[in-house]
Structure formats: C-alpha cells, structure tokens
Design an enzyme around this catalytic site. Structure first.
Site, PDB file in Angstrom:
ATOM      1  CD  GLU A  19      -7.495   3.138  -0.103  1.00  0.00           C
ATOM      2  OE1 GLU A  19      -6.448   2.538   0.194  1.00  0.00           O
ATOM      3  OE2 GLU A  19      -7.899   3.230  -1.276  1.00  0.00           O
ATOM      4  CB  SER A  51      -0.902   0.030   1.238  1.00  0.00           C
ATOM      5  OG  SER A  51      -1.617   1.259   1.252  1.00  0.00           O
ATOM      6  CG  HIS A  66      -4.902  -0.748   3.813  1.00  0.00           C
ATOM      7  ND1 HIS A  66      -5.183  -0.192   2.580  1.00  0.00           N
ATOM      8  CD2 HIS A  66      -4.062   0.125   4.421  1.00  0.00           C
ATOM      9  CE1 HIS A  66      -4.540   0.946   2.446  1.00  0.00           C
ATOM     10  NE2 HIS A  66      -3.850   1.165   3.557  1.00  0.00           N
ATOM     11  CG  ASN A  67      -7.385  -1.417  -0.478  1.00  0.00           C
ATOM     12  OD1 ASN A  67      -6.358  -1.319   0.178  1.00  0.00           O
ATOM     13  ND2 ASN A  67      -7.392  -1.304  -1.787  1.00  0.00           N
ATOM     14  CE  LYS A 109      -3.003  -2.402  -0.352  1.00  0.00           C
ATOM     15  NZ  LYS A 109      -4.022  -1.990  -1.248  1.00  0.00           N
TER      16      LYS A 109
HETATM   17  C1  6PG Z   1      -3.185   1.462  -1.628  1.00  0.00           C
HETATM   18  C2  6PG Z   1      -4.502   1.601  -2.329  1.00  0.00           C
HETATM   19  C3  6PG Z   1      -4.475   0.996  -3.688  1.00  0.00           C
HETATM   20  C4  6PG Z   1      -5.822   1.016  -4.384  1.00  0.00           C
HETATM   21  C5  6PG Z   1      -6.267   2.370  -4.801  1.00  0.00           C
HETATM   22  C6  6PG Z   1      -7.508   2.383  -5.670  1.00  0.00           C
HETATM   23  O1  6PG Z   1      -3.215   0.931  -0.531  1.00  0.00           O
HETATM   24  O2  6PG Z   1      -2.164   1.913  -2.146  1.00  0.00           O
HETATM   25  O3  6PG Z   1      -5.476   0.946  -1.589  1.00  0.00           O
HETATM   26  O4  6PG Z   1      -4.058  -0.329  -3.540  1.00  0.00           O
HETATM   27  O5  6PG Z   1      -5.723   0.258  -5.518  1.00  0.00           O
HETATM   28  O6  6PG Z   1      -6.461   3.152  -3.686  1.00  0.00           O
HETATM   29  O7  6PG Z   1      -8.552   1.667  -5.114  1.00  0.00           O
HETATM   30  P1  6PG Z   1     -10.024   1.859  -5.687  1.00  0.00           P
HETATM   31  O8  6PG Z   1      -9.911   1.948  -7.196  1.00  0.00           O
HETATM   32  O9  6PG Z   1     -10.803   0.639  -5.290  1.00  0.00           O
HETATM   33  O10 6PG Z   1     -10.542   3.120  -5.111  1.00  0.00           O
END
Ligand code: 6PG
Length: 467
Positions: A190, A129, A186-187, A183
């Site tokens: 996010e 990430s 994590h997303n 991960k």
């Molecule tokens: C990271 C992000 C990355 C992710 C983008 C786009 O940890 O660097 O999570 O891996 O791919 O943020 O995600 P979306 O297209 O689903 O918004």
C-alpha cells in the site's frame, strides 16, 4: 441474555463499522467499549433496524454473559499495549474454549506471542483491510492462527467479507501470526503503490506544470486501463477536489508530510529479518520518513537549489502510465516474494494465490491486476510473479518507459525513489553476472572470508591479493 453469536470490543471507527456489518449479515453481536457513552451513541446510530441484532453492554462481565458459549470475541482496539491490556482484563472472565480474535493491525510477532500465551483461551489474528467503508460493507480479511479456531469463525467472517465476483475475500492463511503478517505486507505494498502514484503526481506537477485537476483527469483516465485500482481512483478524486476556503485545489494546501502508523515500516523491518528483497517498499517507507523532515528539506533547497525542473516534453503521459504499470508489477513481485520467503522461514505453508484472491476486493490495494496475479500465482506459485508470462510480457513492453521516465526525472532533479528502485531491481534481476564478485574479493581481502571460484566451483578460496 447469552445468545449473541459473537462479541466485539472497541467501537472506534473500524470496530463500529465491523459490528454493523456483522449485524447486517444476520448475526447477533454483543458490543462493549471502554467508555459507555460511546456504546450508547453507537446503539443510537445503529438504529431500530439493527437494534434487534446488537446487544450494547456496559461492563466486560455483561459482554461475556451476553455471548453464547463457547464464545468468540473480536478485539478492535489500537495495536500494541492496548491489546495486551484488553486481553488481561478479559481473559479472567472467559471460560476454557472461548476465543479472542484480534482484528487490529497487530505486529505478527505480538500475535505469535499472544497465541502461545493465552492458555486454554484461544487466540486468533485477522488482518482487516478496507478502511471504514470496507469494514462496514465488506473488508478483505487475512486470517491466521489455529485451523480449529478458524472453523469457529469462518461462517461469520465469510459473510461479512468483500465479494469478488461471487468469491469472498477472506481466507485462512496459516498458523500463528500468518494473517497479520500478510496484512503487514499488504500495507507495505500500500505504501509503495501510494508513493509511486505520488511520484507520477510530482512529475506532472513539477515537470509538466499541470494543475491538480488536470492531474486528477489523467489518473481518472488511467483508471480505465491496466492500472485500474482503488488507489488510482481515489487519487483522481483527491487531485480534483476544490477547497472552499481558497477556491483552489485542496491538494495544493495540504502539508507535504505523510503520517504513518507503522505497518509499512514493519514490512521493511521484517523483510530485512528474513533477507527478502523488497526495495520498492523500502524506498516508499524511506520517502515517508523523508517527507516528515520538512525543515531539513527547506534548508537543503535553500543551500543547493532545485534542479532544472521542467521536463520539456521529454516524456509523455502514456509513458508515465507504462512506467507506473511496470513499477507496480515489480513491487508486487517483491511483496509476494517476501510472503513466500516468510512462509519458508516460519514453516507456514502460505498460499500465494489465496493471498492474491483475498486482495482482489475490499482492501486498500484492490485492483484489476490482482485478479491476473491470482491466476498467474495459481498457475505456478513457485515462479516469481514478474516471470509469469502475462506479467513478463507487460514488463518487456513497459520497462522501456520506466527507464525513460526515471531517466528524465533524474536528469531534471525530480525525486522518484520508488520508481527508480523498481528499475534498479529490474536491472539487477536481469543481470546474470552481477558485481558481488568484487564484494567477495573485498571481504576476503580484509577478513579472509573466502570466496567460491566460477571456473572450478571450489569454495573457501582466498587471495593472494598482492599485485
Ligand atoms: C487498510 C489500511 C489501514 C491502515 C491505514 C493507515 O488496509 O485498511 O492499511 O489498515 O491503518 O491505511 O496506515 P498508515 O497510517 O500507516 O498510513
């Protein structure tokens, strides 16, 4: 020829940045891309300083030949079928004991499957990430697979990872797809962090009629307080940026439909599979899906009109900051709860403090609060994060503001799905006597499913339900 420490396949934005990071840290990396033109362009971009560390190759065979055995090769190709295709093309060229490392945003179920299917070629999954900047200068790395494979790549991954006060933001988390699972969560977090920030932006824009730069200044101020984080910081910059074409805020001309590659959605799906409650993340995923339905939203606005929007000073910016703080704690408590549930379900023995530590720097959700979370989880990994004294104290103070903010938003027709979901979660969790006794009564009425009695503890009880 065969003296590179590691290989890397896929020189897109993330792959190229990761290769440069590896080279920069003194390791020799052999690289290959599907199109040779991109490999050549990359070698040129790398410049003479890194040239001695990087071996560009034109065929997969050359790539394999350029790496010291037993080989370790990182795949940085789009998740899904491209990873399977790449493994199929690469595996016949490898020797027993070689290792393939998938550093993309894989679905952890794919990583489980691939780990079991590559035979005497090892397979290891790492969640990476931090976007391009992180990949180049220090990402957060969540590793999963065989512990023996970890020991093969630990030195390189530790060297390239982000650093939080002398501690590298990388950890071996558990077997199979454990790294990719973490991960994914994590997303999901996010998505939720981003959605809650967007909701406060909406309250300021629609409820307080503030301009984008004014909102940017508020975010910037919040970045000096408990919300200090990468996402708040970039939200301030995003809100303040001017558009050269219109001479107004760039944010005002961006279409209000959020894209998504799927990992946030996987968090919600997996949470349902293992019955882990993550309602704030689910609300954020749903909000992204709804954001894409622009035509339907325009139709409904024409049909029902918007609510009476201005908030008339009902809430202050301070209360909004507190509401966001409470929402964030509740969301992370859910996210860590989900990781704990997965650890039980899959027998992974994941360390929650390690997860929090790895997220302190380098990744998209990095924030000052994660250091406190790491400490609270180390103190008692089994206790819900929201119940850790430091967070319970903050919640006791801030939930009042969260209620006020959500209440004002509801009263004025401003949608705050993730924040209100956090509040509902908080209220649910602090209600010892809930309402599911009614659901048990209904289930028994129509399906004789039985219920347990509170008074004598007996189970398998039934009506009669006649009055
Ligand atoms: C990271 C992000 C990355 C992710 C983008 C786009 O940890 O660097 O999570 O891996 O791919 O943020 O995600 P979306 O297209 O689903 O918004």
């Amino acid at each position: 020829m065969s003296d590179a420490d590691i290989g890397l396949i896929g020189l897109g934005t993330m792959g190229a940045a990761l290769a440069l990071n590896i080279a920069d840290n003194g390791f020799e990396v052999a690289v290959w891309n599907r199109t040779t033109a991109r490999t050549q362009e990359f070698a040129k971009e790398a410049g003479p300083f890194l040239a001695s560390q990087i071996t560009p190759t034109e065929t997969l065979k050359d790539l394999v030949a350029a790496i010291r055995a037993p080989r370790a090769i990182i795949l940085m190709v789009p998740a899904g079928q491209p990873v399977d295709d790449q493994i199929a093309a690469l595996a016949p060229l490898l020797s027993p004991g070689d290792l393939i490392i998938d550093a993309g945003n894989a679905n952890f179920r794919d990583t489980n499957r691939r780990s079991a299917a590559t035979g005497n070629i090892g397979f290891f999954g790492i969640g990476v990430s931090g976007g391009e900047e992180g990949a180049r200068n220090g990402p957060s790395i969540m590793a999963g697979g065989d512990a023996a494979h970890w020991s093969r790549v630990e030195t390189i991954l530790t060297a390239i990872a982000a650093d939080f006060q002398g501690s590298p933001c990388v950890a071996y988390l558990g077997p199979e797809g454990a790294g990719h699972f973490v991960k994914t969560v994590h997303n999901g977090i996010e998505y939720a962090d981003m959605q809650m920030i967007a909701e406060t932006y909406g309250l300021m824009r629609d409820g307080m009629e503030m301009t984008a730069p004014e909102i940017g200044n508020v975010f910037s101020g919040w970045n000096d307080g408990p919300l200090k984080s990468y996402l708040i910081e970039i939200s301030a910059t995003v809100a303040r940026t001017q558009d050269a074409a219109t001479n107004g805020p760039l944010l005002d001309v961006i279409v209000d439909a959020a894209g998504q590659k799927g990992t946030g959605r996987w968090t919600a799906i997996e949470a349902q599979h293992i019955a882990a409650p993550v309602p704030v993340i689910e609300a954020a995923v749903a909000a992204r899906n709804l954001s894409a339905r622009r035509d339907a939203r325009a139709e409904m606005e024409a049909l029902f009109g918007t609510g009476p929007v201005p908030l008339n000073g009902d809430i202050t910016l301070d209360e909004m900051e507190q509401a966001l703080t409470a929402g964030k704690i509740l969301c992370y408590s859910q996210g860590f709860g989900m990781i704990a549930a997965a650890s039980n379900e899959f027998g992974w023995d994941l360390s929650l403090p390690d997860v929090a530590r790895v997220w302190r720097e380098g990744c998209i959700i990095r924030s000052a609060m994660l250091d406190d979370m790491a400490a609270a989880l180390s103190d008692d990994p089994k206790r819900a994060l929201m119940a850790a004294p430091v967070f319970a104290e903050i919640l006791a103070e801030t939930h009042v503001a969260l209620r006020k903010v959500v209440g004002a938003a509801v009263a004025h027709g401003i949608a705050v799905p993730a924040l209100s979901s956090g509040l509902a979660y908080f209220d649910t969790m602090r209600t010892a006597r809930g309402t599911a006794n009614m659901i048990q009564g209904q289930r028994d009425y129509f399906g004789l499913h039985g219920f347990e009695r509170l008074d004598d503890g007996s189970s398998g009880q039934h009506g009669p339900w006649a009055v």
